[in-house]
Design an enzyme around this catalytic site. Sequence first.
Site, PDB file in Angstrom:
ATOM      1  N   LYS A  13       0.837  -1.208   0.000  1.00 10.74           N
ATOM      2  CA  LYS A  13       0.000   0.000   0.000  1.00 10.74           C
ATOM      3  C   LYS A  13       0.877   1.265   0.000  1.00 10.74           C
ATOM      4  CE  LYS A  13      -2.069  -1.137   3.887  1.00 10.74           C
ATOM      5  NZ  LYS A  13      -1.402  -2.432   4.168  1.00 10.74           N
ATOM      6  N   ARG A  87      -9.719   0.890   8.456  1.00 11.84           N
ATOM      7  CA  ARG A  87      -9.292  -0.473   8.712  1.00 11.84           C
ATOM      8  C   ARG A  87     -10.361  -1.284   9.432  1.00 11.84           C
ATOM      9  NH1 ARG A  87      -3.354   0.310   8.981  1.00 11.84           N
ATOM     10  NH2 ARG A  87      -2.424  -1.738   9.118  1.00 11.84           N
ATOM     11  N   ARG A 126      11.905  -5.828   5.311  1.00 10.95           N
ATOM     12  CA  ARG A 126      11.637  -4.400   5.061  1.00 10.95           C
ATOM     13  C   ARG A 126      12.505  -3.540   5.976  1.00 10.95           C
ATOM     14  NH1 ARG A 126       5.723  -1.850   5.507  1.00 10.95           N
ATOM     15  NH2 ARG A 126       5.734  -2.907   7.508  1.00 10.95           N
ATOM     16  N   ARG A 159      11.265  -2.035  11.624  1.00  8.11           N
ATOM     17  CA  ARG A 159      10.143  -1.711  12.514  1.00  8.11           C
ATOM     18  C   ARG A 159       9.934  -2.789  13.570  1.00  8.11           C
ATOM     19  NH1 ARG A 159       5.211   0.064   8.652  1.00  8.11           N
ATOM     20  NH2 ARG A 159       4.079  -1.275  10.099  1.00  8.11           N
ATOM     21  N   ARG A 170      -0.786  -9.061  13.197  1.00 13.77           N
ATOM     22  CA  ARG A 170      -1.315  -8.067  12.247  1.00 13.77           C
ATOM     23  C   ARG A 170      -2.142  -8.740  11.159  1.00 13.77           C
ATOM     24  NH1 ARG A 170       4.113  -5.488  10.601  1.00 13.77           N
ATOM     25  NH2 ARG A 170       2.900  -4.244   9.114  1.00 13.77           N
TER      26      ARG A 170
END
Length: 213
Positions: A13, A87, A126, A159, A170
């Site tokens: 996204k 969300r 990431r 992160r 998540r």
Amino acid sequence: MRIVMFGCPGAGKGTQAKVIAAKSGAKHISTGDMLREAVANKTEIGLKANEYMSKGALVPDEVVVGIVKEKLVNDKITDFILDGFPRTIPQAEALDVMLAELNLPVEKVVNLNIDHQVIVNRLCERRVCLACGESYHLKNNPPKVEGKCNACGADLVHRSDDQPEAIKTRLDQYDQKTAPLLDFYKKQGKVIDIDASGAIDDIRDNIMKALGL
Ligand code: AP5
């Protein structure tokens, strides 16, 4: 242009929203980035949000709806790409009310389809820049200089919610609370389905074509 980027954690996204924003001039609004900034600045909202974010849980609806409303109204934003919001069904309903008041309804919802199995690798590898929000992948989208952001030169970080246990939470939260939103937007005839499993540039081209950009 008023777009919602939709998809599970790691679907791409943020990666695609930045490109659409650059091409269209619409403002990229990421609730994840805004919350991480609040956490880094140790604001009251940030301290509260961090209790949820570090575990991979969703921050309460009223907190997130409040920061989005403040952003849209205070900055008088009329063209936007929402990334990570809404969300939950209550968030989507609150967004519809707030946008109806501004006479700026959501036009399209770009749904990035991808298998959960691919996601774990994407997120574990990431690295992000907390200074400007750029996102990289160690293999698929590496920075030019190791550990440094291409855009602003700040250090890249892993992160805290990009660890296997938090990623699992998540994805579970997405299945339970966010995926049902797709029907909400399908009933409004706004959903564009995009296969998000290919190369970043191919996905970008497909989105641009679908949006007529
Ligand atoms: P947020 O920051 O919104 O995280 P997320 O939705 O989990 O999404 P991600 O940022 O992880 O993924 P993305 O889809 O943007 O993928 P990206 O482009 O980075 O939210 C974080 C937390 O904040 C939440 O868990 C929650 O606690 C809280 N929060 C935020 N909004 C909230 C809300 N509305 N309500 C309640 N709580 C909220 O790509 C991922 C990686 O893959 C990158 O490394 C990228 O380089 C790579 N990549 C991208 N595309 C490809 C591709 N095609 N091929 C290979 N690699 C790719």
